[in-house]
Write an enzyme that holds these catalytic residues in place. Structure first.
Site, mmCIF file in Angstrom:
data_model
loop_
_atom_site.group_PDB
_atom_site.id
_atom_site.type_symbol
_atom_site.label_atom_id
_atom_site.label_comp_id
_atom_site.label_asym_id
_atom_site.label_seq_id
_atom_site.Cartn_x
_atom_site.Cartn_y
_atom_site.Cartn_z
ATOM 1 N N CYS A 114 -62.662 23.814 18.540
ATOM 2 C CA CYS A 114 -61.851 23.955 19.749
ATOM 3 C C CYS A 114 -60.432 23.426 19.607
ATOM 4 O O CYS A 114 -59.555 23.773 20.402
ATOM 5 C CB CYS A 114 -62.558 23.274 20.914
ATOM 6 N N HIS A 237 -57.851 23.478 26.114
ATOM 7 C CA HIS A 237 -59.091 24.168 25.751
ATOM 8 C C HIS A 237 -59.994 24.327 26.955
ATOM 9 O O HIS A 237 -60.233 23.381 27.715
ATOM 10 C CB HIS A 237 -59.804 23.399 24.650
ATOM 11 N N ASN A 267 -66.504 29.599 27.297
ATOM 12 C CA ASN A 267 -65.846 28.762 26.295
ATOM 13 C C ASN A 267 -65.818 29.546 24.979
ATOM 14 O O ASN A 267 -66.853 29.714 24.332
ATOM 15 C CB ASN A 267 -66.635 27.457 26.143
#
Length: 308
Positions: A114, A237, A267
């Protein structure tokens, strides 16, 4: 100087209805939208490999920028921790071949999750400037559908598959400003793969993000001689709606500037920040935008990008 010229993406059309998953795990709409933030999670087809997602994103980039020729690409970096098959050879070599790029291309992978996009744009910029290269591609693709256990409610409701491609070159409308990075390997057990299955300690990851990211952003702004009001938007993120909301509140400076956009993507790991940039930043009239990626490692990276 080398900067960001254009971004394109590929998000699979098929995927999972998160409301259906929520019903399976006795989670209601309030939890799904308020905590998770995603009603739909895109999933690659079974026959698609990580490199195929990369190719789709890069081809979209070429289609959007006809002045960018395949033969002009000097460097290719793929950010992934879930490459093709067993992970060897490096996915970027497979992508180079599938795209028909010249063999003089420098191609390598960055094994980060990430935080990978922030690391990647600076790695590519430095590599290109040091070697005198003109056109580089930073590609992100981390299909967690390859490693997520569909019976693990802590992970299966969070992650979506996607890929992005960023064109970096000279005379770019967005330049890279100051950046800060960090690593704490003592947190490695909180996000890891064992026997091919992904494990996440959600509470530890949430606490890490809440403690680290707001402070890191403030340190970055201080060292850049900037104040929160000098930043037009914060693209962090998209771990979950709960994480983005909590970081925005803890930052203590115009939380409404923190962009949240994961309703139809989930995500997407290293692709979440470039997706925000593509959809909200590149064509905006904003002058300065702060980025922050954080996750597996534990690792984190924050940066300011700006219009010169």
């Amino acid at each position: 100087m080398i900067g960001i010229k254009s971004i394109a993406s590929y998000v699979p059309e098929g995927g999972l209805d998160n409301y259906a998953q929520g019903a399976k795990f006795a989670k209601d709409e309030e939890f799904i939208l308020g905590k998770i933030g995603s009603a739909f999670l895109p999933r690659k087809e079974a026959v698609q490999e990580t490199s195929d997602l990369c190719v789709e994103a890069v081809n979209a980039l070429f289609a959007n920028n006809p002045e960018l020729k395949r033969e002009s690409i000097d460097a290719l970096i793929v950010v992934t921790q879930n490459g093709d098959e067993e992970g060897l050879p490096h996915t970027s070599a497979i992508v180079q071949d599938k795209l028909g790029l010249a063999t003089h291309v420098a191609a390598f992978d960055i094994s980060l999750g990430c935080s990978g996009y922030v690391y990647g744009i600076y790695a590519l910029k430095g590599f290109m400037e040091a070697a005198g290269l003109k056109n580089g591609l930073l590609v992100t693709a981390d299909p967690y559908s390859k490693i997520v256990d569909p019976e693990d409610r802590n992970t299966t409701m969070l992650f979506g598959d996607a890929a992005t491609a960023t064109w970096m070159g000279e005379d770019a409308p967005w330049q890279l400003g100051k950046a800060k990075f960090g690593t704490d390997g003592s947190g490695a057990p909180y996000l890891k793969v064992s026997d091919g299955v992904f494990f996440m300690n959600g509470r530890q990851v949430f606490n890490f993000a809440l403690l680290k990211v707001p402070a890191h952003l403030h340190q970055l702004l201080d060292e850049s001689d900037l104040k929160p009001q000098d930043i037009d938007a914060f693209c962090i993120h998209q771990g979950s709606a709960a994480i983005v909301d909590a970081v925005a509140r803890r930052f203590e400076g115009e939380p409404e500037k923190f962009i949240k956009d994961m309703l139809e993507t989930g995500n997407t790991v290293s692709s979440s920040i470039p997706l925000l940039l593509q959809h909200h930043v590149l064509d905006s009239k904003w002058q300065r935008v702060a980025l922050s990626g954080f996750g597996v490692g534990l690792s984190w990276g924050s940066a300011v990008i700006y219009r010169p």
